[in-house]
Scaffold this active site. Structure first.
Site, PDB file in Angstrom:
ATOM      1  N   GLU A  34      -7.444  -3.071 -18.595  1.00  0.00           N
ATOM      2  CA  GLU A  34      -6.331  -3.749 -17.926  1.00  0.00           C
ATOM      3  C   GLU A  34      -5.119  -3.700 -18.854  1.00  0.00           C
ATOM      4  O   GLU A  34      -5.197  -4.132 -20.003  1.00  0.00           O
ATOM      5  CB  GLU A  34      -6.716  -5.195 -17.590  1.00  0.00           C
ATOM      6  CG  GLU A  34      -5.594  -6.045 -17.059  1.00  0.00           C
ATOM      7  CD  GLU A  34      -4.920  -5.476 -15.802  1.00  0.00           C
ATOM      8  OE1 GLU A  34      -5.600  -5.212 -14.801  1.00  0.00           O
ATOM      9  OE2 GLU A  34      -3.679  -5.281 -15.849  1.00  0.00           O
ATOM     10  N   CYS A  42      -3.104 -10.701  -7.100  1.00  0.00           N
ATOM     11  CA  CYS A  42      -3.380 -11.918  -6.345  1.00  0.00           C
ATOM     12  C   CYS A  42      -3.298 -13.159  -7.214  1.00  0.00           C
ATOM     13  O   CYS A  42      -2.623 -14.130  -6.880  1.00  0.00           O
ATOM     14  CB  CYS A  42      -4.754 -11.828  -5.684  1.00  0.00           C
ATOM     15  SG  CYS A  42      -5.188 -13.332  -4.818  1.00  0.00           S
ATOM     16  N   CYS A  47      -0.895 -13.905  -4.222  1.00  0.00           N
ATOM     17  CA  CYS A  47      -1.416 -14.973  -3.354  1.00  0.00           C
ATOM     18  C   CYS A  47      -1.424 -16.363  -3.982  1.00  0.00           C
ATOM     19  O   CYS A  47      -0.975 -17.327  -3.360  1.00  0.00           O
ATOM     20  CB  CYS A  47      -2.862 -14.668  -2.951  1.00  0.00           C
ATOM     21  SG  CYS A  47      -3.283 -12.943  -2.813  1.00  0.00           S
ATOM     22  N   LYS A  50       2.068 -17.724  -5.119  1.00  0.00           N
ATOM     23  CA  LYS A  50       2.854 -17.796  -3.864  1.00  0.00           C
ATOM     24  C   LYS A  50       2.473 -19.037  -3.074  1.00  0.00           C
ATOM     25  O   LYS A  50       3.331 -19.762  -2.575  1.00  0.00           O
ATOM     26  CB  LYS A  50       2.616 -16.506  -3.064  1.00  0.00           C
ATOM     27  CG  LYS A  50       3.299 -16.366  -1.726  1.00  0.00           C
ATOM     28  CD  LYS A  50       2.595 -16.983  -0.555  1.00  0.00           C
ATOM     29  CE  LYS A  50       1.152 -16.611  -0.381  1.00  0.00           C
ATOM     30  NZ  LYS A  50       0.911 -15.287   0.088  1.00  0.00           N
ATOM     31  N   TYR A 176       4.981  -9.643   5.478  1.00  0.00           N
ATOM     32  CA  TYR A 176       4.342 -10.833   4.913  1.00  0.00           C
ATOM     33  C   TYR A 176       5.209 -11.471   3.810  1.00  0.00           C
ATOM     34  O   TYR A 176       5.517 -12.653   3.848  1.00  0.00           O
ATOM     35  CB  TYR A 176       3.027 -10.448   4.214  1.00  0.00           C
ATOM     36  CG  TYR A 176       1.811 -10.195   5.056  1.00  0.00           C
ATOM     37  CD1 TYR A 176       0.794 -11.130   5.120  1.00  0.00           C
ATOM     38  CD2 TYR A 176       1.626  -8.987   5.714  1.00  0.00           C
ATOM     39  CE1 TYR A 176      -0.374 -10.889   5.828  1.00  0.00           C
ATOM     40  CE2 TYR A 176       0.469  -8.731   6.431  1.00  0.00           C
ATOM     41  CZ  TYR A 176      -0.530  -9.690   6.477  1.00  0.00           C
ATOM     42  OH  TYR A 176      -1.675  -9.441   7.171  1.00  0.00           O
ATOM     43  N   GLU A 180       7.314 -15.018   3.877  1.00  0.00           N
ATOM     44  CA  GLU A 180       6.807 -16.112   3.042  1.00  0.00           C
ATOM     45  C   GLU A 180       7.868 -16.592   2.050  1.00  0.00           C
ATOM     46  O   GLU A 180       8.083 -17.799   1.887  1.00  0.00           O
ATOM     47  CB  GLU A 180       5.541 -15.660   2.300  1.00  0.00           C
ATOM     48  CG  GLU A 180       4.372 -15.442   3.260  1.00  0.00           C
ATOM     49  CD  GLU A 180       3.096 -14.931   2.610  1.00  0.00           C
ATOM     50  OE1 GLU A 180       2.033 -15.052   3.235  1.00  0.00           O
ATOM     51  OE2 GLU A 180       3.151 -14.396   1.475  1.00  0.00           O
ATOM     52  N   THR A 309      -6.660  -9.222  -0.754  1.00  0.00           N
ATOM     53  CA  THR A 309      -7.628  -9.503  -1.825  1.00  0.00           C
ATOM     54  C   THR A 309      -9.083  -9.531  -1.342  1.00  0.00           C
ATOM     55  O   THR A 309      -9.939  -8.858  -1.937  1.00  0.00           O
ATOM     56  CB  THR A 309      -7.274 -10.861  -2.491  1.00  0.00           C
ATOM     57  OG1 THR A 309      -6.043 -10.672  -3.168  1.00  0.00           O
ATOM     58  CG2 THR A 309      -8.337 -11.322  -3.457  1.00  0.00           C
ATOM     59  N   HIS A 434     -11.223 -33.259  18.501  1.00  0.00           N
ATOM     60  CA  HIS A 434     -10.027 -33.904  19.007  1.00  0.00           C
ATOM     61  C   HIS A 434      -9.559 -35.025  18.095  1.00  0.00           C
ATOM     62  O   HIS A 434     -10.400 -35.776  17.591  1.00  0.00           O
ATOM     63  CB  HIS A 434     -10.332 -34.476  20.404  1.00  0.00           C
ATOM     64  CG  HIS A 434      -9.146 -35.048  21.074  1.00  0.00           C
ATOM     65  ND1 HIS A 434      -8.119 -34.257  21.574  1.00  0.00           N
ATOM     66  CD2 HIS A 434      -8.793 -36.336  21.325  1.00  0.00           C
ATOM     67  CE1 HIS A 434      -7.201 -35.049  22.113  1.00  0.00           C
ATOM     68  NE2 HIS A 434      -7.579 -36.315  21.967  1.00  0.00           N
ATOM     69  N   GLU A 439      -8.301 -27.249  18.759  1.00  0.00           N
ATOM     70  CA  GLU A 439      -9.123 -27.487  19.949  1.00  0.00           C
ATOM     71  C   GLU A 439      -8.613 -26.687  21.148  1.00  0.00           C
ATOM     72  O   GLU A 439      -9.354 -26.423  22.088  1.00  0.00           O
ATOM     73  CB  GLU A 439      -9.217 -28.974  20.285  1.00  0.00           C
ATOM     74  CG  GLU A 439      -7.953 -29.589  20.833  1.00  0.00           C
ATOM     75  CD  GLU A 439      -8.092 -31.084  21.103  1.00  0.00           C
ATOM     76  OE1 GLU A 439      -9.030 -31.465  21.821  1.00  0.00           O
ATOM     77  OE2 GLU A 439      -7.269 -31.859  20.585  1.00  0.00           O
TER      78      GLU A 439
HETATM   79  P1  NDP Z   1       4.962  -5.091   4.537  1.00  0.00           P
HETATM   80  O1  NDP Z   1       4.569  -3.678   4.701  1.00  0.00           O
HETATM   81  O2  NDP Z   1       4.190  -6.162   5.210  1.00  0.00           O
HETATM   82  O3  NDP Z   1       6.482  -5.269   4.985  1.00  0.00           O
HETATM   83  C1  NDP Z   1       7.494  -4.452   4.459  1.00  0.00           C
HETATM   84  C2  NDP Z   1       8.779  -4.788   5.191  1.00  0.00           C
HETATM   85  O4  NDP Z   1       9.868  -4.124   4.573  1.00  0.00           O
HETATM   86  C3  NDP Z   1       8.772  -4.372   6.637  1.00  0.00           C
HETATM   87  O5  NDP Z   1       9.452  -5.352   7.370  1.00  0.00           O
HETATM   88  C4  NDP Z   1       9.530  -3.058   6.604  1.00  0.00           C
HETATM   89  O6  NDP Z   1      10.196  -2.765   7.794  1.00  0.00           O
HETATM   90  C5  NDP Z   1      10.539  -3.312   5.525  1.00  0.00           C
HETATM   91  N1  NDP Z   1      10.994  -2.099   4.853  1.00  0.00           N
HETATM   92  C6  NDP Z   1      10.218  -1.089   4.375  1.00  0.00           C
HETATM   93  N2  NDP Z   1      10.991  -0.156   3.769  1.00  0.00           N
HETATM   94  C7  NDP Z   1      12.261  -0.601   3.853  1.00  0.00           C
HETATM   95  C8  NDP Z   1      13.508  -0.074   3.429  1.00  0.00           C
HETATM   96  N3  NDP Z   1      13.576   1.078   2.783  1.00  0.00           N
HETATM   97  N4  NDP Z   1      14.621  -0.778   3.699  1.00  0.00           N
HETATM   98  C9  NDP Z   1      14.556  -1.951   4.363  1.00  0.00           C
HETATM   99  N5  NDP Z   1      13.415  -2.502   4.801  1.00  0.00           N
HETATM  100  C10 NDP Z   1      12.270  -1.828   4.546  1.00  0.00           C
HETATM  101  O7  NDP Z   1       5.035  -5.295   2.965  1.00  0.00           O
HETATM  102  P2  NDP Z   1       5.102  -6.573   2.044  1.00  0.00           P
HETATM  103  O8  NDP Z   1       5.820  -6.088   0.827  1.00  0.00           O
HETATM  104  O9  NDP Z   1       5.629  -7.770   2.752  1.00  0.00           O
HETATM  105  O10 NDP Z   1       3.571  -6.839   1.709  1.00  0.00           O
HETATM  106  C11 NDP Z   1       2.712  -5.784   1.286  1.00  0.00           C
HETATM  107  C12 NDP Z   1       1.295  -6.058   1.701  1.00  0.00           C
HETATM  108  O11 NDP Z   1       0.750  -7.080   0.890  1.00  0.00           O
HETATM  109  C13 NDP Z   1       1.143  -6.563   3.132  1.00  0.00           C
HETATM  110  O12 NDP Z   1       1.095  -5.542   4.066  1.00  0.00           O
HETATM  111  C14 NDP Z   1      -0.155  -7.341   3.054  1.00  0.00           C
HETATM  112  O13 NDP Z   1      -1.225  -6.478   3.302  1.00  0.00           O
HETATM  113  C15 NDP Z   1      -0.175  -7.846   1.634  1.00  0.00           C
HETATM  114  N6  NDP Z   1       0.185  -9.261   1.584  1.00  0.00           N
HETATM  115  C16 NDP Z   1      -0.602 -10.177   2.224  1.00  0.00           C
HETATM  116  C17 NDP Z   1      -0.283 -11.521   2.197  1.00  0.00           C
HETATM  117  C18 NDP Z   1      -1.147 -12.502   2.907  1.00  0.00           C
HETATM  118  O14 NDP Z   1      -2.286 -12.180   3.222  1.00  0.00           O
HETATM  119  N7  NDP Z   1      -0.658 -13.695   3.212  1.00  0.00           N
HETATM  120  C19 NDP Z   1       0.899 -12.012   1.498  1.00  0.00           C
HETATM  121  C20 NDP Z   1       1.669 -10.976   0.889  1.00  0.00           C
HETATM  122  C21 NDP Z   1       1.308  -9.658   0.930  1.00  0.00           C
HETATM  123  P3  NDP Z   1       9.486  -2.020   9.033  1.00  0.00           P
HETATM  124  O15 NDP Z   1       8.737  -3.091   9.768  1.00  0.00           O
HETATM  125  O16 NDP Z   1      10.637  -1.485   9.811  1.00  0.00           O
HETATM  126  O17 NDP Z   1       8.625  -0.968   8.461  1.00  0.00           O
END
Ligand code: NDP
Length: 451
Positions: A34, A42, A47, A50, A176, A180, A309, A434, A439
Site C-alpha cells: 500500500e 472507502c 464512504c 463522507k 453519487y 452527496e 465497497t 407502523h 411500511e
Molecule cells: P458518477 O459516475 O456517479 O457521476 C459522474 C458525474 O459527473 C455524472 O453526473 C457525469 O455526467 C458527470 N461528468 C462526467 N464527466 C464529466 C465532464 N467531463 N464534465 C462534466 N460532468 C461530467 O461518479 P462519482 O464521481 O459521483 O462516483 C463514482 C462512483 O463511486 C459511483 O459511480 C459509485 O459507484 C461510487 N460511489 C458510491 C457511493 C455510495 O454508494 N453512496 C458514494 C460515492 C461514490 P453524465 O451523467 O452526463 O455522465
C-alpha cells in the site's frame, strides 16, 4: 518453481484487505503493498468520512425541526476544524484496525508502491519479490476533466481536508459524489451551486428517484443548474471566477469536481505482464476476476464493474475461495442494493422502471409519495417516496426504490427479499411496521398509472 509468496496483493483497500486475509486463512503465504494509507478510498477518503460529513450537515435541519417538537435550540456557527479533527481521529483509529487485521492474519505489509515486472515478479519500494499469484486491487481516483484552470478545482479527496469551510461552493457533476457533497456543503451553511451537464441528475437511477431528489435538494437550498458546465476557472483576489459554457459567470470560494473516477492502473507495470485493459484504463477480468494472464486477478474499482465497497469485498472473497480453497466462485453482480447519501437519501435495489420495461415488457408500478410523519409538525416540507416495480407475468418484484430518511437502512433489508426473488404477493403478505416510512412497501395495493 518456488516463490516468495503464494499471493501478492497490490492495494490495501476494502477488496485487497479482504482477499488477503481470507487467502491467508486458507493457508496461503500473503503479502500486500500500500503506497498511501491502509483502508483504501472507502475508509480513508470516501464512504466513512463522507457519511460523517452527512451527519454533521444534517444537524442544521434537525435544530430547525426541534422547535415545533418543543425544544428551543440555540447554536453557534459550525466549527469546521473541530469536525475535521474528530473525523481524522476516527479515520486514524480505523486505519490502525486495518493494520491489526493484516498482522493478526499473518499478511505481510509493505508500505510502498508496487510495480509488476513480469507475471510473477514485482518491485516493491526498493525490493524485488516473487509471487505465484498477483491480485490487483488498486482502486480508482477522481477524474478531473481538461478545463482551463482545473488546477484551482478540488476533488472529493481534498474536500475531506479543507482548512476552512468555504462560504460559496460550486459542485460539478450529477452522480453519487456530487449530490452527496452538494448536500453536505449546503447543510453546513455554504451557498451551493451544483452544475450538471445533462438534463437530470443521478443518471441511471429510476426516473422518479431522479425527479424527487432534484426537487428536494432545490427545496433545501442547493442552486441546481442542469445543462450547465464550466468552460474555465480563474483565480481572482476574492476567490474564483467560473465561466460557464453558456458564457455566464459565477463567483465562488471553491469548486469541487465529482465527474467520475478512473482506475488506478497508471505506472503499475501491467504491460510488463501483458495484462489486458479496457479502453478506459480499467483492468479487464472474467467472472472469476481473472485477467487474461492466468495467475493475475483484479478486484474492486480498478476493474470498473460496480464501484461499491461491499462489491469489492465480495469479489475479494470469491477470488480467495476460487484460488486458495479450490472452489471456483463467480460473484453475482446482479441485484446489488445501494444508497446515495443525498438529503434526503436514496435506497435502490434491482431494476429501474425503464430497465424493467425494456427487459420484461409488461410491468406493474406501485408508488407512494407522501410527507413523512416526522415532518407533519415541523416546519420542514421534505417528502418521501416508495416505489415497487413488478413483473406482470411472474409477480416477481424487479426493483424497489426509496427516497426518504434512512432509505439506505431500509433498502438493505428489502434487498434480501428482492435477491431471493420475492413476489409482490409475498410483499403484501408481510405485515407492516407502523408507523414507519418503509411500511408503504408492504401496503401499496393500487397500481400507479402515471408517467
Ligand atoms: P458518477 O459516475 O456517479 O457521476 C459522474 C458525474 O459527473 C455524472 O453526473 C457525469 O455526467 C458527470 N461528468 C462526467 N464527466 C464529466 C465532464 N467531463 N464534465 C462534466 N460532468 C461530467 O461518479 P462519482 O464521481 O459521483 O462516483 C463514482 C462512483 O463511486 C459511483 O459511480 C459509485 O459507484 C461510487 N460511489 C458510491 C457511493 C455510495 O454508494 N453512496 C458514494 C460515492 C461514490 P453524465 O451523467 O452526463 O455522465
Amino acid at each position: 518453481m518456488s516463490f516468495d509468496y503464494d499471493l501478492f496483493v497490490i492495494g490495501a483497500g476494502s477488496g485487497g484487505v479482504r482477499a488477503s486475509r481470507i487467502s491467508s486463512s486458507l493457508g496461503a503465504k500473503v503479502a500486500i503493498a500500500e503506497e498511501y494509507r491502509v483502508g483504501g478510498t472507502c475508509v480513508i477518503r470516501g464512504c466513512v468520512p463522507k457519511k460523517m460529513f452527512v451527519y454533521a450537515s444534517h444537524f442544521a435541519e434537525d435544530f430547525e425541526d426541534a422547535k415545533n417538537y418543543g425544544w428551543d435550540v440555540t447554536h453557534g456557527p459550525h466549527d469546521w476544524k473541530r469536525l475535521i479533527k474528530n473525523k481524522d481521529a476516527e479515520i486514524d483509529r480505523l486505519n490502525g484496525i486495518y493494520h491489526t487485521i493484516l498482522s493478526n492474519n499473518n499478511v505481510e505489509l509493505f508500505e510502498a508502491r508496487a510495480e509488476i515486472i513480469d507475471k510473477n515478479t514485482l518491485k516493491v519500494g526498493d525490493k524485488t519479490v516473487t509471487a505465484k499469484y498477483i491480485l490487483i486491487a488498486t482502486g480508482g481516483t477522481p477524474m478531473m476533466p481538461d478545463v482551463p484552470g482545473i488546477e484551482h478545482a478540488i476533488s472529493s479527496n481534498e474536500a475531506f481536508h479543507l482548512d476552512e469551510m468555504p462560504k460559496r461552493v460550486i459542485v460539478v457533476g450529477g452522480g453519487y459524489i456530487a449530490v452527496e457533497f452538494a448536500g453536505i456543503f449546503n447543510g453546513l451553511g455554504a451557498d451551493v451551486v451544483q452544475l450538471y451537464r445533462g438534463e437530470q441528475i443521478l443518471r441511471g437511477f429510476d426516473h422518479h428517484v431522479q425527479e424527487m431528489v432534484a426537487q428536494e435538494i432545490v427545496k433545501k437550498g442547493v442552486d441546481l443548474r442542469t445543462r450547465a458546465n464550466p468552460a474555465s476557472i480563474e483565480k481572482t483576489e476574492s476567490g474564483l471566477k467560473v465561466t460557464l459554457e453558456d458564457g455566464s459567470v459565477l463567483e465562488t470560494d471553491a469548486i469541487m469536481y465529482a465527474t467520475g473516477r478512473k482506475a488506478n492502473t497508471e505506472g503499475l507495470g501491467l504491460e510488463n505482464a501483458g495484462v489486458e485493459m479496457k479502453p478506459n484504463g480499467a483492468v479487464k477480468v472474467d467472472e472469476y476476476s481473472r485477467t487474461n494472464v492466468d495467475n493475475i486477478y483484479a478486484v474492486g474499482d480498478v476493474t470498473d464493474r460496480i464501484a461499491l465497497t461491499p462489491v469489492a469485498i465480495h469479489e475479494g472473497m470469491a477470488f480467495a475461495e476460487t484460488v486458495f480453497a479450490n472452489t471456483p466462485r463467480a460473484f453475482d453482480h446482479s441485484i446489488v442494493p445501494s444508497a446515495v447519501f443525498s438529503q434526503p437519501p436514496v435506497g435502490s435495489v434491482g431494476l429501474t422502471e425503464a430497465e424493467a420495461r425494456e427487459q420484461y415488457g409488461d410491468v406493474d408500478i406501485y408508488k407512494a409519495e407522501f410527507r413523512p410523519l416526522k415532518q407533519t409538525i415541523t416546519l420542514g416540507s421534505e417528502r418521501a417516496m416508495c416505489k415497487i416495480i413488478v413483473d406482470q407475468k411472474s409477480d416477481r418484484v424487479l426493483g424497489v426504490h426509496v427516497v426518504g430518511a434512512d432509505a439506505g437502512e431500509i433498502i438493505q433489508g428489502v434487498g434480501i427479499a428482492v435477491k431471493m426473488g420475492a413476489t409482490k404477493a409475498q410483499f403484501d403478505a408481510t405485515v407492516g411496521v407502523h408507523p414507519t416510512l418503509a411500511e408503504e412497501l408492504v401496503t401499496m395495493r393500487e397500481k400507479y398509472t402515471g408517467d
